[in-house]
Design an enzyme around this catalytic site. Structure first.
Site, PDB file in Angstrom:
ATOM      1  N   LYS A  13       0.854  -1.203   0.000  1.00  0.00           N
ATOM      2  CA  LYS A  13       0.000   0.000   0.000  1.00  0.00           C
ATOM      3  C   LYS A  13       0.879   1.239   0.000  1.00  0.00           C
ATOM      4  O   LYS A  13       2.030   1.217   0.437  1.00  0.00           O
ATOM      5  CB  LYS A  13      -0.943   0.014   1.213  1.00  0.00           C
ATOM      6  CG  LYS A  13      -0.282   0.172   2.594  1.00  0.00           C
ATOM      7  CD  LYS A  13      -0.121   1.597   3.045  1.00  0.00           C
ATOM      8  CE  LYS A  13       0.735   1.656   4.309  1.00  0.00           C
ATOM      9  NZ  LYS A  13       1.544   2.845   4.451  1.00  0.00           N
ATOM     10  N   ASP A 139      -1.704  -1.069  10.404  1.00  0.00           N
ATOM     11  CA  ASP A 139      -2.078  -1.138   8.988  1.00  0.00           C
ATOM     12  C   ASP A 139      -2.791  -2.444   8.606  1.00  0.00           C
ATOM     13  O   ASP A 139      -3.232  -2.587   7.468  1.00  0.00           O
ATOM     14  CB  ASP A 139      -0.828  -1.000   8.094  1.00  0.00           C
ATOM     15  CG  ASP A 139      -0.323   0.434   8.023  1.00  0.00           C
ATOM     16  OD1 ASP A 139      -1.130   1.365   8.244  1.00  0.00           O
ATOM     17  OD2 ASP A 139       0.872   0.626   7.743  1.00  0.00           O
TER      18      ASP A 139
END
Length: 292
Positions: A13, A139
């Site tokens: 990401k 995350d």
């Protein structure tokens, strides 16, 4: 009898925008981030084991093969919570650079949660998996879902966003590691430029590429740039070669450039390859994972 095996992709990401609001009483920081996945992914292979143990298998010497590994922690958490008396081997094919600000370890943990949910027939929903993921790392919740999202709290409060405008992403990581804890420790919130998270969300909702480029921002960037001149150099070169927008991802050290056109992407990619070993040209993914 053949033991069951299954594969899961664990995409990297990037943070299109990252803001830190304040330090919380629990010593974590309150954040607001717009994150999206890119087409650079580790591959996770899960195999049943006869013995009741968790084994991490990787050819990458920087990937820990014990309880420090987030994929190990994900398997251990599910085993204990659901009283699973079944061993698993987790083979990690590492394509995402390690300690790069690209959530590689978190994505491996998220892929392990999704995969073991199938392998062990736990029947958990994505929301339940994301909640478990939040216990492993900030995350991991986002990485369970993938796609594009606004993340708040420690990163575990997720609001899904549409797929962002299609473009190339050139990623460049210098050969240094950055301590996230050190970057946060040196962050002075009274003396930073805060990105406009609302405008970035609007840009994605409007599918407006120019507006996305205008609103990239990362409150941690100034700290890492002051500590590591290599990161600053990559950022300057990426701009010079013609990226539409350039930003450091997470706490670094990876820098990414957004580029709309193929010809310019090749120029940026080749220019960076001249002095940086780890350079990748990938597409924005931005699409969510779903349970099969």
């Amino acid at each position: 009898m053949d033991r069951l095996k299954l594969m899961e992709k664990a995409p990297a990401k990037i943070n299109l925008a990252l803001d830190v609001l304040f330090k919380r009483p629990d010593h974590f920081h309150e954040v607001e981030m717009v994150m999206t996945t890119v087409d650079l992914a580790d591959r996770i292979e899960l195999s049943e084991l006869k013995d009741d143990e968790i084994k991490i298998l990787s050819h990458n010497r920087y990937v820990p093969d014990d309880s420090r590994n987030l994929a190990y922690q994900a398997a251990d958490l599910l085993k204990k919570r659901y009283d699973i008396k079944q061993g698993v081997a987790i083979a990690i094919e590492k394509n995402i650079p390690v300690a790069a600000g690209l959530a590689g370890g978190s994505s491996d943990a998220a892929a392990t949660l999704r995969g073991l949910n199938k392998l062990w027939k736990l029947g958990l929903s994505m929301d339940e998996l994301a909640e478990i993921g939040a216990e492993i790392g900030s995350d991991v919740s986002f990485c369970v879902y993938g796609g594009t999202a606004l993340a708040k709290g420690r990163g575990e409060k997720i609001t899904h966003l549409p797929v962002p405008p299609s473009c190339w992403v050139v990623l460049a990581k210098p050969t240094i590691g950055v301590s996230t804890a050190e970057v946060y420790k040196r962050l002075n919130l009274s003396n930073v430029e805060h990105p406009n998270i609302r405008k970035m969300v609007e840009a994605i909702e409007q599918n407006n590429y120019e507006k996305v480029c205008q609103n990239v921002g990362n409150v941690l960037e100034s700290v890492t740039l002051s500590l590591y001149p290599e990161v600053k150099h990559i950022k300057m070169q990426m701009k010079k070669f013609g990226s539409d927008a350039v930003l450091m991802s997470g706490s670094g050290p990876t820098v990414f450039g957004l580029i709309e056109h193929d010809s310019r992407m090749n120029r940026v990619y080749n220019g960076l390859r001249g002095f940086c070993d780890q350079v990748y040209a990938v597409r924005l993914l931005g699409e969510r994972n779903y349970l099969e």
